[in-house]
Design an enzyme around this catalytic site. Structure first.
Site, PDB file in Angstrom:
ATOM      1  N   ASP A   1       4.117  -0.892  31.680  1.00 10.85           N
ATOM      2  CA  ASP A   1       5.225  -2.194  31.666  1.00 10.85           C
ATOM      3  C   ASP A   1       4.588  -3.116  31.371  1.00 10.85           C
ATOM      4  OD1 ASP A   1       7.415  -0.344  32.213  1.00 10.85           O
ATOM      5  OD2 ASP A   1       7.472  -0.317  34.646  1.00 10.85           O
TER       6      ASP A   1
ATOM      7  N   CYS B   1       4.384   1.588  36.295  1.00 14.58           N
ATOM      8  CA  CYS B   1       5.565   1.773  36.390  1.00 14.58           C
ATOM      9  C   CYS B   1       5.423   3.025  37.585  1.00 14.58           C
ATOM     10  CB  CYS B   1       6.417   2.569  35.396  1.00 14.58           C
ATOM     11  SG  CYS B   1       7.637   3.566  36.459  1.00 14.58           S
TER      12      CYS B   1
END
Ligand SMILES: [Ca+2]
Ligand SMILES: [Ca+2]
Ligand SMILES: [Ca+2]
Ligand SMILES: [Ca+2]
Ligand SMILES: [Ca+2]
Ligand SMILES: [Ca+2]
Ligand SMILES: [Ca+2]
Ligand SMILES: [Ca+2]
Ligand SMILES: [Ca+2]
Ligand SMILES: [Ca+2]
Ligand SMILES: [Ca+2]
Ligand SMILES: [Ca+2]
Ligand SMILES: [Ca+2]
Ligand SMILES: [Ca+2]
Ligand SMILES: [Ca+2]
Ligand SMILES: [Ca+2]
Lengths: 139, 139, 139, 139, 139, 139, 139, 139, 139, 139
Positions: free
Chosen positions: J41, J34
């Protein structure tokens, strides 16, 4: 390890032999031939074991499963034979094989065979509330 | 083995009588007639057994199930009778039959009957974490 | 047997009283009235029993369930009463009723009541690997 | 009983105290505030209990759950507190609360807390074959 | 209407012929005989139709389905024949039959046949978001 | 607590040490590297524990899981190591970790490892009827 | 609004009549009586509508559904009648009712009836990828 | 028809060539060899077609699928080839094959190929509400 | 962006405005108060949109949803209002909101509202075979 | 092709360019970082395409996905970028990517991006009845 089918099973040392722990493997690609008709049979295999000093190599297990592709084998006999072979290679504390065969004659057959090491006793189970799995994503 | 319905059950020798192991069969094509109304009844049968010296031939089991097609039979009685017949033919260590009848009068009925060989005791169960099946493919 | 709601329960002789076996029935059409508000309540009933000398007639069970349609009944009390009535009629070795009520006030309530015949003991369970049902057809 | 959130729990007399029976309730509308961030937390609560002399009023339970809406509460502490409150009000033979919290930080947390009345012992379970629920309609 | 199998189909007047509306029926109890082997075949039938002046009697439909129990029938031919018979009796605006046969030779077969009344056109579909069904109770 | 991956595990005091209770966490975001091929491996972790004096901070657990992202780890060894680390930090009465690895070589592998505090014994389980979860909304 | 069953339907003004939008309601508690046998019938109703100037009160809808409890009604006729009543009260742009009746005679019946306001045309659908729902919690 | 694998496909005359109707078959037992590695590949095949003058024999289809067991074949090429062979034998109005391959390299691949007879146009679809299948039994 | 509930919606520039693409978000934590009774209501929100020049910040969306926690709101009105607010902030090409409310009065209500940018037309859909998701792990 | 992460995509010639056909791939192992928080993520990617002259190598696709492991990427931007890269390499007739991200902030996000070759038009869909997949084995 050659990428050819083989009955030889490669093992590696259990990294934590001090503990009873459980390894569960699902192997969807078993196929052999029916001794009566010569036609192919198919099954998904489920392997559960508690290792002692040895664990099974994943790739070797795949090659071993492949080795049945051109062999004749009855459902009951082949499930017992695979348990014998895995037991000889792993000498596990406990091993259970579930063979879920594809439908024949409109009937679904599953065979479940286990081996227990002589003198080994499972720890009394700690029973907890059960939870069911769900997908990691949504939508 | 003739391809005609028959109450005769063909067996073959258990390839591994030294072990207690479990055979699970799902038989979705049971039908008979209701003794009260003469109308057809339907059920899915689930057979679980631990063989002793004998195993049941899959095709023979199919013909035996077929033999009920034109017979009158009550749910409770016929489930018990099939257990009696299978027990006589197989002399198993353990056998359990689950008959799941199609809905009648808005009520779903299932009958579960078992036989235990005199003097036989199941091994204490090795309880492992449960895992649920999923499809072999995706999409 | 008249096709009118009735609290009278018809039974028939258990065809195999020598064996402990299990009858499981799902009855999705229970409705009664809430004693506080007069509004209808709904439930699905699950009946499990091990018969002794008697079994319940399916149609009679349906008429008995119907008899609650215009009666006031609290969830806990009515589930216990149905167990009392079934026990009086069947004198079973074992009986369990699960009443799954439709949501009220955003809360789902289920009541589970059982009866055990005095002196009766269940056989030690033979625990086998579990298998889950699937549809008989595909597509 | 006023329709306002309240920590007071209304009970009613168990209609069948002579029997151990099981009440299962699913309560999907629990929310409170995180003491660290002030942000809302959410959970579904599952309540299982075996009543002694008292049962819980469904509407009162709903108002009690509502009372947490503006309170700060950690997952582990609040689940234990609800068990304490329900136990104080119901004095049950047995009570178990399962709190299934909505995901936080990508992790799903569930807390399961139980209370056993001193000296009470569960009846040995009568284990029967399990059956899974399905919808009442089709299509 | 006698409770015997029959090819005769009873109908009743459509109560709302002014409207195109949809009737969906699931009939899980179809069985006939394979013309090649004489062995029983099984299927679940799904009937969808838009009535014109007539609707099918549920009990009559059941007896009609029963009438195939002792007849020889190929999958493709029998599905088409049932559509012909229903169309002759109902003269519907639209009718579709889905026959989902039980597995044969390890292959699952489904046959879908439809009839459209000459000159009839479906209303353009109003497409809405879809919602999936769930059980009426919980737990 | 910094938002960086770390092997350090933050704990907080168990708010109710007087009780044996169960915490169940699902952690879908485990990834590490295969020591043989250098390629990424993935797993969903399921953590079940009965705390003694300490509970695990959710955010700290997330950072700990993250710390494996660039480390080489075999399936069996890493599952045992995580149990060792959690046990050292939490000194729990009981702890079980289930690691469900993504498929490799067409085979699905799951590893289940547990730790039991010396001298601790689980309470005898109060077994109740099981109920399955459903969605909170419908449609 | 009295808490008694009633055929009168309460409505309230649509807060956003400028837009075509969709309201979907699932009503699991429909019951009436079979005109032939006098026995209870049950159904789950699914209501979809696009309001024009009016929306249906949820509580009023519940009382209206209740009003069929002691009335004789055939499946096809009652589904059409409910659509007529809702259409008269709501004068909607579009309305569809799906009645899923509980099994009768082993056959599951569903009736789907719709009403379209004269001159109204649905917007061309914006078709997007579909996503399936899952539970809010895990475990 | 010999029970040996063969590329020859047996057909029989379509019993109702006057109608466009749909045949859907699921064939879970496809296996071939990977041309790169020599290792076995597996797939479930889904065949949908609208026959013209010919239908495919179920047993012949099984033997044809078997014929790939010892052949090298890439996913994309083999799916297209099977469509070519089926199209040559059946000359169907429409045919679609979906091949769902077992996971390789952690990625699931499905190939969907169709053939349309020159000049043939599908009837405009009569779109009806969809209903999902459920099991025939309960419990 | 403060971590407090707010009606203000933060946006960021669409990274690929040249393309029509679809963003689907599931937001399980909506709660507000019923204007009639003051009691809490709950819903899962499903947001689908095709951005034009702006996208919605995930955290801002969460704070916006939180802002309804202490507000009175009817189901139909609040769903329309959220669409108005999102449309004002995002000025999207297309936006659809599905609000799935928790059961009230035994009835499940879902509201689906959409906005279309004036003059915008969706591309004709490329319809492909659908595939359903499954879990990433097995067991 | 080296077994290292790479943005380079290997292709092979489409074996059947004369036909529009559909390739569907599920890739459960996408992870990136991220850009705001630096935290990992995760997503499952679903790739659907209709090849023109080129197909994507499965192993190369795996290495390409791996290449995002240590890169910063926003959900919307990275999904669009992968479509750009795949389109540049494959020049497909049609391509659609569905990225199902793991939950963040309690919200589940999915991004669906497509590319259409200029001038290419999909064949009008032949719509057939849908059938749902089931497991190959039973039990
Ligand atoms: Ca399962
Ligand atoms: Ca699972
Ligand atoms: Ca989540
Ligand atoms: Ca279940
Ligand atoms: Ca089941
Ligand atoms: Ca359904
Ligand atoms: Ca089959
Ligand atoms: Ca759903
Ligand atoms: Ca896989
Ligand atoms: Ca359930
Ligand atoms: Ca569950
Ligand atoms: Ca779905
Ligand atoms: Ca479905
Ligand atoms: Ca509800
Ligand atoms: Ca699927
Ligand atoms: Ca099977």
């Amino acid at each position: 390890m050659p990428s050819r089918p083989t009955k030889e099973l490669e093992i590696f040392p259990n990294p934590t032999p001090a503990r009873d722990y459980h390894i569960h493997m699902e192997i969807p690609e078993f196929t052999c031939l029916c001794p009566k008709t010569g036609q192919p049979d198919f099954a998904t295999l489920i392997l559960d074991y508690i290792p002692d000093k040895r664990c099974i190599e994943l790739k070797s297990l795949k090659l071993y499963i492949w080795s049945y592709r051109n062999e004749n084998a009855f459902h009951e006999a082949v499930t017992n034979r695979i348990v014998d072979d895995l037991t000889a290679a792993l000498k596990p504390r406990y091993l259970r094989l579930t063979a879920k065969f594809f439908v024949r004659g409109g009937i679904f057959t599953n065979i479940i065979v286990e081996h227990r090491k002589s003198g080994w006793k499972p720890l009394p189970l700690v029973e907890l509330g059960k939870f069911e799995g769900q997908s990691t994503t949504r939508g």
